[in-house]
Motif scaffolding. Structure first.
Motif, PDB file in Angstrom:
ATOM      1  N   ASP A   1       2.007   9.605  -7.855  1.00 13.31           N
ATOM      2  CA  ASP A   1       2.522  10.593  -6.909  1.00 13.31           C
ATOM      3  C   ASP A   1       4.035  10.739  -7.046  1.00 13.31           C
ATOM      4  O   ASP A   1       4.568  11.845  -6.997  1.00 13.31           O
ATOM      5  CB  ASP A   1       2.175  10.216  -5.468  1.00 13.31           C
ATOM      6  CG  ASP A   1       0.744  10.540  -5.093  1.00 13.31           C
ATOM      7  OD1 ASP A   1       0.096  11.336  -5.805  1.00 13.31           O
ATOM      8  OD2 ASP A   1       0.270   9.996  -4.089  1.00 13.31           O
TER       9      ASP A   1
ATOM     10  N   ARG B 256       8.459   1.716  -4.452  1.00 14.99           N
ATOM     11  CA  ARG B 256       9.250   2.107  -3.281  1.00 14.99           C
ATOM     12  C   ARG B 256      10.382   2.989  -3.778  1.00 14.99           C
ATOM     13  O   ARG B 256      11.122   2.623  -4.675  1.00 14.99           O
ATOM     14  CB  ARG B 256       9.798   0.892  -2.544  1.00 14.99           C
ATOM     15  CG  ARG B 256      10.501   1.305  -1.253  1.00 14.99           C
ATOM     16  CD  ARG B 256      10.682   0.191  -0.263  1.00 14.99           C
ATOM     17  NE  ARG B 256       9.543  -0.621   0.041  1.00 14.99           N
ATOM     18  CZ  ARG B 256       8.567  -0.308   0.903  1.00 14.99           C
ATOM     19  NH1 ARG B 256       8.578   0.852   1.523  1.00 14.99           N
ATOM     20  NH2 ARG B 256       7.578  -1.145   1.133  1.00 14.99           N
TER      21      ARG B 256
ATOM     22  N   MET C 252       4.795   4.630  -2.330  1.00 14.26           N
ATOM     23  CA  MET C 252       3.869   5.635  -2.842  1.00 14.26           C
ATOM     24  C   MET C 252       3.331   5.235  -4.202  1.00 14.26           C
ATOM     25  O   MET C 252       3.938   4.427  -4.898  1.00 14.26           O
ATOM     26  CB  MET C 252       4.523   7.014  -2.878  1.00 14.26           C
ATOM     27  CG  MET C 252       5.780   7.156  -3.656  1.00 14.26           C
ATOM     28  SD  MET C 252       6.696   8.732  -3.378  1.00 14.26           S
ATOM     29  CE  MET C 252       5.499   9.986  -3.683  1.00 14.26           C
ATOM     30  N   LEU C 253       2.189   5.801  -4.552  1.00 18.32           N
ATOM     31  CA  LEU C 253       1.639   5.572  -5.876  1.00 18.32           C
ATOM     32  C   LEU C 253       2.635   6.077  -6.916  1.00 18.32           C
ATOM     33  O   LEU C 253       3.246   7.137  -6.729  1.00 18.32           O
ATOM     34  CB  LEU C 253       0.317   6.313  -6.045  1.00 18.32           C
ATOM     35  CG  LEU C 253      -0.889   5.743  -5.329  1.00 18.32           C
ATOM     36  CD1 LEU C 253      -2.051   6.731  -5.373  1.00 18.32           C
ATOM     37  CD2 LEU C 253      -1.294   4.409  -5.961  1.00 18.32           C
TER      38      LEU C 253
ATOM     39  N   ARG D 224       0.846  -1.193   0.000  1.00 19.83           N
ATOM     40  CA  ARG D 224       0.000   0.000   0.000  1.00 19.83           C
ATOM     41  C   ARG D 224       0.884   1.247   0.000  1.00 19.83           C
ATOM     42  O   ARG D 224       2.022   1.220   0.465  1.00 19.83           O
ATOM     43  CB  ARG D 224      -0.942   0.027   1.194  1.00 19.83           C
ATOM     44  CG  ARG D 224      -0.244   0.228   2.509  1.00 19.83           C
ATOM     45  CD  ARG D 224      -1.206   0.146   3.697  1.00 19.83           C
ATOM     46  NE  ARG D 224      -0.515   0.335   4.933  1.00 19.83           N
ATOM     47  CZ  ARG D 224       0.373  -0.509   5.470  1.00 19.83           C
ATOM     48  NH1 ARG D 224       0.673  -1.617   4.847  1.00 19.83           N
ATOM     49  NH2 ARG D 224       0.954  -0.239   6.611  1.00 19.83           N
ATOM     50  N   ALA D 225       0.322   2.326  -0.502  1.00 23.65           N
ATOM     51  CA  ALA D 225       1.021   3.610  -0.490  1.00 23.65           C
ATOM     52  C   ALA D 225       0.972   4.189   0.915  1.00 23.65           C
ATOM     53  O   ALA D 225      -0.038   4.070   1.611  1.00 23.65           O
ATOM     54  CB  ALA D 225       0.373   4.564  -1.485  1.00 23.65           C
TER      55      ALA D 225
ATOM     56  N   ILE E  19       2.094   0.848  -7.160  1.00 21.63           N
ATOM     57  CA  ILE E  19       2.809   1.405  -6.013  1.00 21.63           C
ATOM     58  C   ILE E  19       4.282   1.060  -6.175  1.00 21.63           C
ATOM     59  O   ILE E  19       4.634  -0.045  -6.593  1.00 21.63           O
ATOM     60  CB  ILE E  19       2.236   0.858  -4.692  1.00 21.63           C
ATOM     61  CG1 ILE E  19       0.764   1.254  -4.575  1.00 21.63           C
ATOM     62  CG2 ILE E  19       3.029   1.365  -3.490  1.00 21.63           C
ATOM     63  CD1 ILE E  19       0.015   0.573  -3.457  1.00 21.63           C
TER      64      ILE E  19
ATOM     65  N   ASP F 256       2.312  10.706  -0.008  1.00 26.41           N
ATOM     66  CA  ASP F 256       1.933  11.300  -1.286  1.00 26.41           C
ATOM     67  C   ASP F 256       3.067  12.189  -1.803  1.00 26.41           C
ATOM     68  O   ASP F 256       4.151  12.237  -1.225  1.00 26.41           O
ATOM     69  CB  ASP F 256       0.619  12.064  -1.164  1.00 26.41           C
ATOM     70  CG  ASP F 256       0.698  13.247  -0.214  1.00 26.41           C
ATOM     71  OD1 ASP F 256       1.808  13.653   0.203  1.00 26.41           O
ATOM     72  OD2 ASP F 256      -0.366  13.789   0.122  1.00 26.41           O
TER      73      ASP F 256
END
Length: 191
Positions: free
Chosen positions: A139, A128, A135-136, A64-65, A126, A68
């Motif tokens: 983003d 890393r 993060m997405l 998961r993110a 997502i 942002d």
């Protein structure tokens, strides 16, 4: 994946390549507004950032993110003395190895690969970051638009060129980073 962030990053890095392809070799030694970097060192920093993206896409996606595009630039170890020293050193090493024209050539191929790879990613991907942030991808790409835009302006200053910022980059930066009241951002947009 096609997103505003990816399209803006594509446009801004393409403009960077177009503007820099005919810089006279001696001009790459000019001081940049980002001491201690020369114009070539600063472009080395930009190239390193673009070239990292495919490796991020090769790594497993986090579940998961967690942050942002705004939180990415928070003050922590990513701006520590040792991290800044590594950032400075990498830009200088790439500049020494490739020179200005070589850096422009490397940026040309690195941006094409990175943009192409991002376009093939699914929505909601997502990643890393090198700082450990989950993060997405959209983003993260917004952070790359900011980097390409700001350092493009720094390079324009160092090389005595007219400043630029593409319309897609200006629109994205205005929306994501709340720069709507900064007249310089809109003025620099090429539309």
């Amino acid at each position: 994946m096609t997103t505003d962030a990816l399209d803006a990053w594509d446009a801004e890095t393409a403009r960077l390549v177009a503007v820099l392809h005919d810089v006279p070799p001696a001009d790459w030694a000019r001081a940049s507004p980002c001491p201690p970097w020369t114009a070539a060192d600063l472009l080395g920093h930009v190239v390193a950032g673009v070239a990292r993206v495919p490796g991020m896409l090769d790594a497993p996606a986090p579940p998961r993110a967690e942050i942002d595009a705004i939180a990415y630039f928070r003050a922590d170890a990513r701006f520590s003395g040792s991290t800044n020293a590594e950032r400075i050193d990498l830009g200088q090493r790439l500049a020494a190895e490739l020179g200005g024209p070589g850096l422009v050539a490397r940026l040309t191929t690195a941006r094409a690969e990175a943009v192409g790879r991002c376009r093939r990613e699914p929505g909601g991907r997502i990643v890393r970051t090198r700082h450990g942030d989950a993060m997405l991808l959209t983003d993260f790409l917004a952070t790359r638009v900011l980097e390409a835009g700001i350092h493009g302006l720094d390079l324009a200053d160092a090389l005595g060129r007219e400043p630029w910022l593409t319309g897609p980059a200006a629109e994205l930066l205005t929306r994501v980073y709340g720069a709507a009241d900064r007249p310089g951002l809109r003025r620099l947009a090429l539309g």
